[in-house]
Design a protein around this motif. Structure first.
Motif, PDB file in Angstrom:
ATOM      1  N   SER A  97       0.765  -1.285   0.102  1.00  0.00           N
ATOM      2  CA  SER A  97      -0.094  -0.085   0.109  1.00  0.00           C
ATOM      3  C   SER A  97       0.961   1.358   0.108  1.00  0.00           C
ATOM      4  N   TRP A 101       1.101   4.459  -4.876  1.00  0.00           N
ATOM      5  CA  TRP A 101       1.192   5.712  -5.597  1.00  0.00           C
ATOM      6  C   TRP A 101       1.870   5.547  -7.054  1.00  0.00           C
ATOM      7  N   GLN A 109      -6.673   0.591  -7.211  1.00  0.00           N
ATOM      8  CA  GLN A 109      -8.078   0.129  -6.748  1.00  0.00           C
ATOM      9  C   GLN A 109      -8.195  -1.554  -7.160  1.00  0.00           C
ATOM     10  N   TRP A 160     -10.886  -1.537   6.085  1.00  0.00           N
ATOM     11  CA  TRP A 160      -9.457  -0.651   5.444  1.00  0.00           C
ATOM     12  C   TRP A 160      -9.557  -0.874   3.993  1.00  0.00           C
ATOM     13  N   TRP A 163     -12.129   1.256   2.442  1.00  0.00           N
ATOM     14  CA  TRP A 163     -11.803   2.940   2.749  1.00  0.00           C
ATOM     15  C   TRP A 163     -10.766   3.314   1.564  1.00  0.00           C
ATOM     16  N   ALA A 164      -9.837   2.289   1.370  1.00  0.00           N
ATOM     17  CA  ALA A 164      -8.761   2.722   0.623  1.00  0.00           C
ATOM     18  C   ALA A 164      -9.150   2.786  -0.553  1.00  0.00           C
ATOM     19  N   ASP A 166     -12.142   3.823  -1.882  1.00  0.00           N
ATOM     20  CA  ASP A 166     -12.834   4.911  -1.964  1.00  0.00           C
ATOM     21  C   ASP A 166     -11.751   6.037  -2.007  1.00  0.00           C
ATOM     22  N   THR A 167     -10.758   5.749  -0.976  1.00  0.00           N
ATOM     23  CA  THR A 167      -9.645   7.213  -0.951  1.00  0.00           C
ATOM     24  C   THR A 167      -8.851   7.237  -2.274  1.00  0.00           C
ATOM     25  N   VAL A 168      -8.588   6.119  -2.962  1.00  0.00           N
ATOM     26  CA  VAL A 168      -7.687   6.113  -4.349  1.00  0.00           C
ATOM     27  C   VAL A 168      -8.602   6.678  -5.373  1.00  0.00           C
ATOM     28  N   THR A 170     -10.274   9.250  -5.374  1.00  0.00           N
ATOM     29  CA  THR A 170     -10.062  10.677  -5.273  1.00  0.00           C
ATOM     30  C   THR A 170      -8.733  11.045  -5.779  1.00  0.00           C
ATOM     31  N   TRP A 171      -7.874  10.309  -6.037  1.00  0.00           N
ATOM     32  CA  TRP A 171      -6.523  10.637  -6.265  1.00  0.00           C
ATOM     33  C   TRP A 171      -6.494  11.153  -8.014  1.00  0.00           C
TER      34      TRP A 171
END
Length: 180
Positions: A97, A101, A109, A160, A163-164, A166-168, A170-171
Motif C-alpha cells: 500500500s 502511488w 483500486q 480498510w 476505505w482505501a 474510496d480514497t484512491v 479521489t486521487w
C-alpha cells in the motif's frame, strides 16, 4: 514466536501428523503464523529427538502422528509464562500500500479489490470455524480467543480495503508519470 512453539501448541490439543499440521497452518493459522511443510517436518523430528514429542505409530497413508510429552507440556507452559510476545509483524499488503502511488488509480483500486475479496473469503472461513467450536472443550475455548482475534483482524482489513478503494478514487490521474 518460534515454529517449535506453534507445533507444540497444535499437538498439545491432540496428536497430529505433519500433514495435519500443514493443513492447519494453511486453513486456520495463516493469519498468525505461516509455515511450509518443508519447515514443519524437520522441526517435528527435532522436537521428537529432544523428547518434547513422541511418535505414535503410523496412521493412514503413512502418516506419523506425534503426541506431546510431559517435557513438551512443561516447555510450552514455560514459554507461555516466562517470555514476552514478539509483536513484530510482516504484512505484504500494507507494505504494498505504501507503493500504490506508483500505479494509476484504477490499478491501485484493482489491487485493493483483490485484497478486500481475499479478506472477505477468509472471514467467512473463520466465522465457520468459530461456529464449529465445542466450547465444552478447553482447547476449543482457547481456540475461540485466537479465532475471534483473526475475525476482528479480517474485519478491520476488509474495512480498510473498502476505505482505501474510496480514497484512491479521489486521487488525480497522471497518465504520463505518477512519480511527479
Amino acid at each position: 514466536m518460534s515454529l517449535r512453539m506453534a507445533l507444540l501448541t497444535l499437538i498439545s490439543v491432540e496428536p497430529r501428523s505433519g500433514y495435519d499440521i500443514s493443513r492447519e497452518f494453511d486453513d486456520v493459522l495463516k493469519f498468525v503464523w505461516h509455515a511450509k511443510p518443508t519447515q514443519v517436518y524437520p522441526e517435528l523430528k527435532r522436537l521428537a529427538a529432544e523428547g518434547l514429542l513422541r511418535q505414535r505409530g503410523e496412521g493412514p497413508r503413512g502418516r506419523r502422528p506425534y503426541q506431546i510429552t510431559e517435557e513438551g507440556l512443561r516447555t510450552l507452559r514455560e514459554w507461555l509464562t516466562t517470555t514476552s510476545a514478539d509483536h513484530s509483524q510482516r504484512n505484504e499488503t500494507i507494505l504494498r500500500s505504501f507503493a500504490l502511488w506508483l500505479l494509476p488509480p484504477e490499478d491501485a483500486q484493482a489491487f485493493l479489490r483483490e485484497e478486500m475479496e481475499y479478506h472477505r473469503v477468509r472471514l467467512r472461513g473463520m466465522r465457520a470455524l468459530k461456529k464449529a467450536l465445542d466450547l465444552r472443550r478447553p482447547a476449543d475455548r482457547a481456540a475461540l480467543l485466537g479465532l475471534e482475534a483473526g475475525i476482528r483482524r479480517l474485519e478491520a482489513m476488509t474495512s480498510w480495503a473498502e476505505w482505501a478503494i474510496d480514497t484512491v478514487a479521489t486521487w488525480p490521474h497522471d497518465a504520463d508519470d505518477p512519480t511527479r
